[in-house]
Motif scaffolding. Sequence first.
Motif, PDB file in Angstrom:
ATOM      1  N   UNK A 223     -24.393 -31.929  -6.455  1.00 32.02           N
ATOM      2  CA  UNK A 223     -25.511 -32.478  -7.225  1.00 32.02           C
ATOM      3  C   UNK A 223     -26.763 -32.436  -6.357  1.00 32.02           C
ATOM      4  N   UNK A 224     -27.869 -32.002  -6.936  1.00 32.46           N
ATOM      5  CA  UNK A 224     -29.114 -31.914  -6.172  1.00 32.46           C
ATOM      6  C   UNK A 224     -30.200 -32.754  -6.824  1.00 32.46           C
ATOM      7  N   UNK A 225     -31.195 -33.108  -6.033  1.00 31.96           N
ATOM      8  CA  UNK A 225     -32.348 -33.857  -6.541  1.00 31.96           C
ATOM      9  C   UNK A 225     -33.605 -33.171  -6.046  1.00 31.96           C
ATOM     10  N   UNK A 226     -34.533 -32.924  -6.950  1.00 33.81           N
ATOM     11  CA  UNK A 226     -35.785 -32.284  -6.573  1.00 33.81           C
ATOM     12  C   UNK A 226     -36.637 -33.218  -5.724  1.00 33.81           C
ATOM     13  N   UNK A 227     -36.648 -34.493  -6.072  1.00 30.19           N
ATOM     14  CA  UNK A 227     -37.464 -35.461  -5.341  1.00 30.19           C
ATOM     15  C   UNK A 227     -36.559 -36.474  -4.660  1.00 30.19           C
ATOM     16  N   UNK A 228     -36.613 -36.489  -3.358  1.00 32.59           N
ATOM     17  CA  UNK A 228     -35.799 -37.419  -2.590  1.00 32.59           C
ATOM     18  C   UNK A 228     -36.691 -38.532  -2.072  1.00 32.59           C
ATOM     19  N   UNK A 229     -36.369 -39.775  -2.429  1.00 38.12           N
ATOM     20  CA  UNK A 229     -37.213 -40.904  -2.036  1.00 38.12           C
ATOM     21  C   UNK A 229     -36.982 -41.258  -0.576  1.00 38.12           C
ATOM     22  N   UNK A 230     -35.713 -41.407  -0.220  1.00 38.25           N
ATOM     23  CA  UNK A 230     -35.376 -41.790   1.155  1.00 38.25           C
ATOM     24  C   UNK A 230     -34.773 -40.602   1.877  1.00 38.25           C
ATOM     25  N   UNK A 231     -35.275 -40.296   3.070  1.00 37.46           N
ATOM     26  CA  UNK A 231     -34.756 -39.170   3.836  1.00 37.46           C
ATOM     27  C   UNK A 231     -33.323 -39.467   4.276  1.00 37.46           C
TER      28      UNK A 231
ATOM     29  N   UNK B 142     -32.430 -50.035   8.744  1.00 36.33           N
ATOM     30  CA  UNK B 142     -32.020 -50.791   7.559  1.00 36.33           C
ATOM     31  C   UNK B 142     -31.765 -49.852   6.390  1.00 36.33           C
ATOM     32  N   UNK B 143     -30.619 -50.002   5.734  1.00 37.28           N
ATOM     33  CA  UNK B 143     -30.317 -49.211   4.546  1.00 37.28           C
ATOM     34  C   UNK B 143     -31.024 -49.813   3.342  1.00 37.28           C
ATOM     35  N   UNK B 144     -31.547 -48.961   2.477  1.00 34.62           N
ATOM     36  CA  UNK B 144     -32.210 -49.426   1.265  1.00 34.62           C
ATOM     37  C   UNK B 144     -31.455 -48.913   0.058  1.00 34.62           C
ATOM     38  N   UNK B 145     -31.808 -49.431  -1.093  1.00 33.64           N
ATOM     39  CA  UNK B 145     -31.156 -49.004  -2.332  1.00 33.64           C
ATOM     40  C   UNK B 145     -31.910 -47.867  -2.998  1.00 33.64           C
ATOM     41  N   UNK B 146     -32.915 -47.294  -2.303  1.00 34.62           N
ATOM     42  CA  UNK B 146     -33.615 -46.142  -2.853  1.00 34.62           C
ATOM     43  C   UNK B 146     -32.653 -44.966  -2.979  1.00 34.62           C
ATOM     44  N   UNK B 147     -32.978 -44.059  -3.905  1.00 34.32           N
ATOM     45  CA  UNK B 147     -32.131 -42.890  -4.098  1.00 34.32           C
ATOM     46  C   UNK B 147     -32.247 -41.952  -2.889  1.00 34.32           C
ATOM     47  N   UNK B 148     -31.150 -41.325  -2.558  1.00 31.24           N
ATOM     48  CA  UNK B 148     -31.149 -40.366  -1.462  1.00 31.24           C
ATOM     49  C   UNK B 148     -30.108 -39.298  -1.745  1.00 31.24           C
ATOM     50  N   UNK B 149     -30.258 -38.140  -1.102  1.00 34.56           N
ATOM     51  CA  UNK B 149     -29.337 -37.048  -1.325  1.00 34.56           C
ATOM     52  C   UNK B 149     -29.344 -36.121  -0.126  1.00 34.56           C
ATOM     53  N   UNK B 150     -28.169 -35.626   0.236  1.00 35.48           N
ATOM     54  CA  UNK B 150     -28.086 -34.626   1.295  1.00 35.48           C
ATOM     55  C   UNK B 150     -28.697 -33.315   0.806  1.00 35.48           C
ATOM     56  N   UNK B 151     -28.397 -32.947  -0.439  1.00 34.47           N
ATOM     57  CA  UNK B 151     -28.880 -31.700  -1.004  1.00 34.47           C
ATOM     58  C   UNK B 151     -30.108 -31.963  -1.877  1.00 34.47           C
TER      59      UNK B 151
END
Length: 293
Positions: free
Chosen positions: A92-100, A168-177
């Motif tokens: 699964x990929x995301x075009x916009x990643x909020x958290x690196x 600190x971990x956040x609940x923002x969306x993140x993705x490796x891909x």
Amino acid sequence: MKRIYIFCSLLLTLLFSSCKDYDDSAIQDKLNDFKERIAALQEKADKLNEEVSKLSYLTGGNVITSVTQNSDGQYIITYKDSNNEEKAVVVATREDVIEIPVLGVRLDDKDQLYYWTTTIGSETDWLKDNAGKKVPVCGYTPEMGVNADGYWTVDGEILKDNQGNPITATTDETSIFKNITKTKDGYLEITLGNGEKFTLEVFNSLNLKLKSDAVTSVSDPSQPLKIEYEVTGASAENAIVAIAQAVNVKATLDKETRTLTVTFENGFDEGHVIVTAYDLHHLVIRPLLFKKN
């Protein structure tokens, strides 16, 4: 004495009354919110671990044979491993990643092996083990997590920034891909969440099968290690098998018996061999890592 007794009785009455009337719902709500947050972060870490595992499959020397896209927009990547078994992963990929994301891979120009990286803020560096050495992707997948205080961990150790502060971990969306595209030349270009890109070839006419684990423990370095290999696919007959690199070990190929022999010098601790199979159009790379048991 009677006065002291009366005074103590009144004091105990006041204390019990205060405890009975005290409203701790606010504290309980905060505790529940904290527990829910940790649970959500752990679920996020679990999803990232799935993506990290997929990343290790793709960069661990496996041959990608096809790339398709399902109705949900996810990529189905089919590959053949070192045992020539065909497998598939859904990415699964995301075009916009909020958290690196904090984990990725990078190709080392010196030995042409993929190693794990960590991204903190805008800086990406190699993931190091306890001895300060880079961690190869082949045969090892780090595990991400969130501890009870809400900090990111890798293999149970708190991940820290350049100043030594826990992240600190956040609940923002993140993705490796972040994105996957297929180039005009038929290559698979993968963009990671930190913006780095790497390219993998897509073909199914050639594969190199090594009858060995990606990481082999060597219990007796004084004895040579013999590993059988096999070349498969439509281009197998014209393919050339060669040793591209041998670090801290010596390696030879016997093309009649199709055997790779690896010998270890005195003081051996760890090393690797990169075996390739290629023709005019294709190149298969198989890294083998060896560690003293």
